[in-house]
Design a protein around this motif. Structure first.
Motif, PDB file in Angstrom:
ATOM      1  N   HIS A 180     -18.091   1.112  13.322  1.00 62.87           N
ATOM      2  CA  HIS A 180     -18.070   1.903  12.096  1.00 62.87           C
ATOM      3  C   HIS A 180     -16.622   2.182  11.733  1.00 62.87           C
ATOM      4  N   GLU A 181     -16.311   2.123  10.462  1.00 60.91           N
ATOM      5  CA  GLU A 181     -14.964   2.484  10.028  1.00 60.91           C
ATOM      6  C   GLU A 181     -14.683   3.945  10.369  1.00 60.91           C
ATOM      7  N   PRO A 182     -13.449   4.291  10.764  1.00 60.76           N
ATOM      8  CA  PRO A 182     -12.232   3.461  10.751  1.00 60.76           C
ATOM      9  C   PRO A 182     -11.999   2.662  12.033  1.00 60.76           C
ATOM     10  N   ALA A 183     -13.023   2.426  12.814  1.00 62.16           N
ATOM     11  CA  ALA A 183     -12.998   1.511  13.960  1.00 62.16           C
ATOM     12  C   ALA A 183     -12.258   2.055  15.180  1.00 62.16           C
ATOM     13  N   ASP A 184     -11.951   3.334  15.213  1.00 64.67           N
ATOM     14  CA  ASP A 184     -11.257   3.879  16.372  1.00 64.67           C
ATOM     15  C   ASP A 184     -12.208   4.489  17.403  1.00 64.67           C
ATOM     16  N   VAL A 213      -7.927   0.083  18.160  1.00 64.00           N
ATOM     17  CA  VAL A 213      -9.189   0.060  17.430  1.00 64.00           C
ATOM     18  C   VAL A 213     -10.086  -1.005  18.044  1.00 64.00           C
ATOM     19  N   ARG A 235     -12.413  -3.565  16.228  1.00 68.65           N
ATOM     20  CA  ARG A 235     -13.021  -4.211  15.073  1.00 68.65           C
ATOM     21  C   ARG A 235     -13.624  -5.548  15.509  1.00 68.65           C
ATOM     22  N   TRP A 242      -4.770  -4.251  13.373  1.00 71.55           N
ATOM     23  CA  TRP A 242      -4.658  -5.006  12.123  1.00 71.55           C
ATOM     24  C   TRP A 242      -3.469  -5.966  12.168  1.00 71.55           C
ATOM     25  N   ASP A 302     -21.498  -9.499   5.790  1.00 73.56           N
ATOM     26  CA  ASP A 302     -21.110  -8.257   5.122  1.00 73.56           C
ATOM     27  C   ASP A 302     -20.710  -8.558   3.679  1.00 73.56           C
ATOM     28  N   TYR A 337     -19.068  -6.902   1.183  1.00 72.39           N
ATOM     29  CA  TYR A 337     -18.333  -5.634   1.249  1.00 72.39           C
ATOM     30  C   TYR A 337     -18.090  -4.989  -0.104  1.00 72.39           C
ATOM     31  N   LYS A 387     -21.333  -3.252  -0.481  1.00 69.78           N
ATOM     32  CA  LYS A 387     -21.520  -2.307   0.623  1.00 69.78           C
ATOM     33  C   LYS A 387     -22.903  -2.432   1.261  1.00 69.78           C
ATOM     34  N   LYS A 401     -20.914  -2.837  10.752  1.00 72.67           N
ATOM     35  CA  LYS A 401     -19.862  -3.776  10.362  1.00 72.67           C
ATOM     36  C   LYS A 401     -19.825  -4.943  11.337  1.00 72.67           C
TER      37      LYS A 401
END
Length: 304
Positions: free
Chosen positions: A28-32, A63, A65, A85, A251, A253, A256, A283
């Motif tokens: 799930h965002e923010p992936a942390d 993270v 991802r 990233w 996805d 995006y 959504k 995600k």
């Protein structure tokens, strides 16, 4: 007698099919927060475990991802993920026998030999039952290495690969796919012996959609890249084999939502999005076929 044998064969077939379930790795965002998972008994209807299985502690951004997971022939689950990233020259790795207790997390420095590497995105695991090893593919940008389209040179990706038998020693990373455009989010699919499909994202502007390519080897060369089978602004394909057809989850995006295409041959695609249910917030991950008892044990532990 023939009728009895037919009934017996049908019962055996149903019993065999009924032992399969599916896990869908997720974040799930923010992936942390870390690794999440969905589960399904039919490959169409998914339920979230509503828990974090593994919190990321490696990489510059720490993270998790694009978590990709595969279960080896020894029953061990192997997990790789995007750890930052930008800036990392590799990706995260951990393993587990039961998806509850995990090994120490490690960074696999796959691109350390290329100091100009901008990123290492969406590592994807594939167990090669013919070679009895694991292929890991990912997208990286090395500025100035390839011709680019409308995207910035720092966003001009190509796919790379390494192989391993034990996740301790790895072959040197090498170019896996240069289709002449920026490419990310590739997934290797084995249809049958000497018959492989690569589902990939054309990341050039304005396309940013999904295509397929074909080969007689999981390492390519990949030929006959198709026209897109998805709309623009789609990514993160995950593929599941269900009886006589394949489902490609991805996805969408901008919308959504998760969309799904069904295919029997990877040439003709049917939109079956209305037939599936994917929980909100899910995600880019990997669909992993497992025995039902694996899912039932996790449900018993986490779904109070």
């Amino acid at each position: 007698m023939k009728r009895f044998l037919l009934i017996l064969i049908t019962i055996i077939a149903i019993s065999s099919c009924s032992n399969r379930a599916y896990l869908f790795t997720s974040f799930h965002e923010p992936a942390d927060a870390g690794l999440r998972m969905l589960y399904s008994y039919d490959g169409y209807h998914w339920t979230d475990f509503d828990t974090v299985f593994l919190k990321p502690i490696v990489g510059q951004q720490k993270v998790m991802r694009d978590p990709s997971m595969v279960q080896g022939p020894d029953g061990v689950f192997h997990l790789v993920w995007t750890s930052s990233w930008r800036g990392d020259k590799g990706f995260g790795y951990a393993s587990s026998k039961d998806l509850i207790h995990w090994s120490e997390q490690r960074m696999i420095p796959a691109m350390e030999q290329e100091p100009a590497t901008v990123n290492v995105w969406a590592p994807e695991l594939f167990y090669d039952d013919a070679a009895k090893d694991y292929k890991i593919i990912w997208a990286s940008t090395i500025p100035g290495r390839f011709e680019r389209g409308a995207e910035e040179d720092s966003n001009n990706h190509r796919m790379y690969v390494t192989t391993t038998k034990d996740f301790k020693t790895f072959t040197p990373a090498k170019l896996f796919l240069d289709p002449g455009f920026s490419v990310i989010d590739a997934v290797i699919v084995k249809k049958q012996k000497n018959d492989y499909v690569l589902v990939l994202k054309d990341n050039t502007r304005p396309e940013r959609n999904l295509k397929v390519a074909f080969s007689n080897s999981p390492l390519g060369p990949w030929k006959n890249i198709s026209q897109p089978f998805s709309d623009n602004f789609t990514e993160g394909p995950s593929v599941a084999n269900l009886k006589d057809r394949w489902l490609i989850y991805y996805d969408s995006y901008r919308k959504k939502i998760y969309e799904v295409k069904a295919t029997k041959d990877f040439h003709h695609f049917e939109d079956v999005t209305s037939q599936v249910h994917v929980p909100e917030g899910h995600k880019h991950g990997t669909i992993v076929p497992v025995k039902k008892k694996v899912v039932r044990q996790l449900v018993k532990r986490f779904k109070k």
